[in-house]
Write a protein that holds these residues in place. Structure first.
Motif, PDB file in Angstrom:
ATOM      1  N   GLU A 102       0.802  -1.234   0.000  1.00 21.61           N
ATOM      2  CA  GLU A 102       0.000   0.000   0.000  1.00 21.61           C
ATOM      3  C   GLU A 102       0.830   1.277   0.000  1.00 21.61           C
ATOM      4  OE1 GLU A 102      -3.734   2.012   2.443  1.00 21.61           O
ATOM      5  OE2 GLU A 102      -2.985   0.029   2.992  1.00 21.61           O
ATOM      6  N   PRO A 103       1.894   1.397   0.804  1.00 19.23           N
ATOM      7  CA  PRO A 103       2.657   2.654   0.785  1.00 19.23           C
ATOM      8  C   PRO A 103       3.344   2.926  -0.552  1.00 19.23           C
ATOM      9  CG  PRO A 103       3.105   1.411   2.786  1.00 19.23           C
ATOM     10  CD  PRO A 103       2.371   0.492   1.868  1.00 19.23           C
ATOM     11  N   LEU A 104       3.482   1.900  -1.392  1.00 25.01           N
ATOM     12  CA  LEU A 104       4.163   2.060  -2.681  1.00 25.01           C
ATOM     13  C   LEU A 104       3.211   1.849  -3.859  1.00 25.01           C
ATOM     14  CD1 LEU A 104       7.483   0.175  -1.831  1.00 25.01           C
ATOM     15  CD2 LEU A 104       7.120   2.652  -1.931  1.00 25.01           C
ATOM     16  N   ALA A 105       1.928   1.859  -3.603  1.00 26.85           N
ATOM     17  CA  ALA A 105       0.948   1.664  -4.673  1.00 26.85           C
ATOM     18  C   ALA A 105       0.733   2.965  -5.436  1.00 26.85           C
ATOM     19  CB  ALA A 105      -0.373   1.164  -4.091  1.00 26.85           C
ATOM     20  N   GLY A 106       0.346   2.830  -6.715  1.00 24.94           N
ATOM     21  CA  GLY A 106      -0.058   3.993  -7.490  1.00 24.94           C
ATOM     22  C   GLY A 106       0.990   4.576  -8.407  1.00 24.94           C
ATOM     23  N   TYR A 107       2.178   3.984  -8.456  1.00 18.13           N
ATOM     24  CA  TYR A 107       3.198   4.469  -9.383  1.00 18.13           C
ATOM     25  C   TYR A 107       2.938   3.891 -10.773  1.00 18.13           C
ATOM     26  CZ  TYR A 107       5.927   6.517  -5.617  1.00 18.13           C
ATOM     27  OH  TYR A 107       6.349   7.297  -4.566  1.00 18.13           O
ATOM     28  N   ALA A 108       3.247   4.672 -11.791  1.00 19.01           N
ATOM     29  CA  ALA A 108       2.896   4.293 -13.163  1.00 19.01           C
ATOM     30  C   ALA A 108       3.936   3.383 -13.810  1.00 19.01           C
ATOM     31  CB  ALA A 108       2.717   5.547 -14.026  1.00 19.01           C
ATOM     32  N   ALA A 109       5.192   3.460 -13.394  1.00 18.82           N
ATOM     33  CA  ALA A 109       6.252   2.704 -14.064  1.00 18.82           C
ATOM     34  C   ALA A 109       7.196   2.114 -13.035  1.00 18.82           C
ATOM     35  CB  ALA A 109       7.017   3.611 -15.026  1.00 18.82           C
TER      36      ALA A 109
END
Length: 257
Positions: A102-109
């Motif tokens: 969860e703390p590292l979710a949401g990055y595109a690449a």
């Protein structure tokens, strides 16, 4: 991550760092590749059941690879631990891409094995770089944890790790430059439920970790879960988040093997 069809055996000994003698169910003694360069403190336990992956590559010198070990627990039962450090980044990458951290979710690449620009050392590489137009960049270094001491807690490293300390300094440099820098402990031992730096084995690493955490390096820990079918391990994946205690130390020498 899916395993190939694993074969059970009993560990007889690990030696010359990369070799392990394993007795199969029919009594055959085979030599397996041990894909772990560390001390393997607490997971090199002769007499325990282990799981091997077979190779069909005729060019390979050894036809077997040691993947997992089942370790007896003080409270009863066994806990499965992965000894294959080469699997760790694949497990974490799968979780990153699925958004399960969860703390590292949401990055595109996502990019693996990244050179840190401006670092003085030629070996200043980190495991992952995450990029996103809105969120910016995050650098992630992954460490596999399998050391469970007799006090019941998990620790890293399992021996003096100068390279691990250098990685911490690299992360600290990134944090000082305004970048997001993350140390992720991948706890590949189902019997470990929290993590601390192993000050009793590598006091310099422990001191450095505490210092860089105060300077802005994020420290995360996630456990692993081994999936089974008919008692045979078939998958391993990152599971829930675990607590990290930066200041826990072992004070009773009787709790250390």
């Amino acid at each position: 991550m899916d395993y190939p069809e694993l074969v059970p055996g009993t560990l007889r000994r690990r030696y010359k760092r990369f070799l392990a003698d394993v007795e199969l169910a029919d009594g055959t003694l085979v030599v397996a590749h041990c894909p772990n360069t560390g001390s393997m403190r607490a997971v090199n336990v002769p007499g325990c059941r282990v799981w091997l992956s077979p190779s069909t590559n005729p060019a390979r010198k050894l036809a077997w690879t040691w993947e997992l070990i089942e370790l007896p627990q003080a409270a009863g039962g066994v806990a499965t631990a992965s000894v294959h450090t080469g699997r760790t980044n694949a497990i974490v990458e799968e979780a990153l891409r699925a958004g399960r951290i969860e703390p590292l979710a949401g990055y595109a690449a996502l990019k693996r094995e990244v050179k840190v620009e401006g670092a003085r050392r030629s070996d200043a590489r980190l495991d992952f770089r995450l990029d996103d137009p809105q969120r910016g960049t995050a650098f992630v270094e992954v460490k596999q944890v399998t050391l469970k001491e007799r006090d019941g807690h998990g620790y890293f490293p399992d021996a003096v790790s100068e390279r691990g300390t250098r990685h911490l300094e690299t992360l600290a440099g990134l944090a000082a430059a305004g970048q997001r820098a993350v140390l992720l402990f991948c706890v590949a031992h189902e019997g470990i439920h929290d993590v601390a730096p192993a000050a009793h084995l590598d006091p310099r690493y422990a001191e450095t970790l505490r210092r860089v955490a105060d300077a802005g390096v994020e420290v995360l820990a996630y456990g692993c879960r081994v999936g089974r079918r008919d008692e045979r391990p078939v998958t391993i994946e990152l599971a829930g988040r675990l607590p990290v205690s930066l200041h826990r130390e072992i004070h009773d020498p009787g709790l250390v093997d």
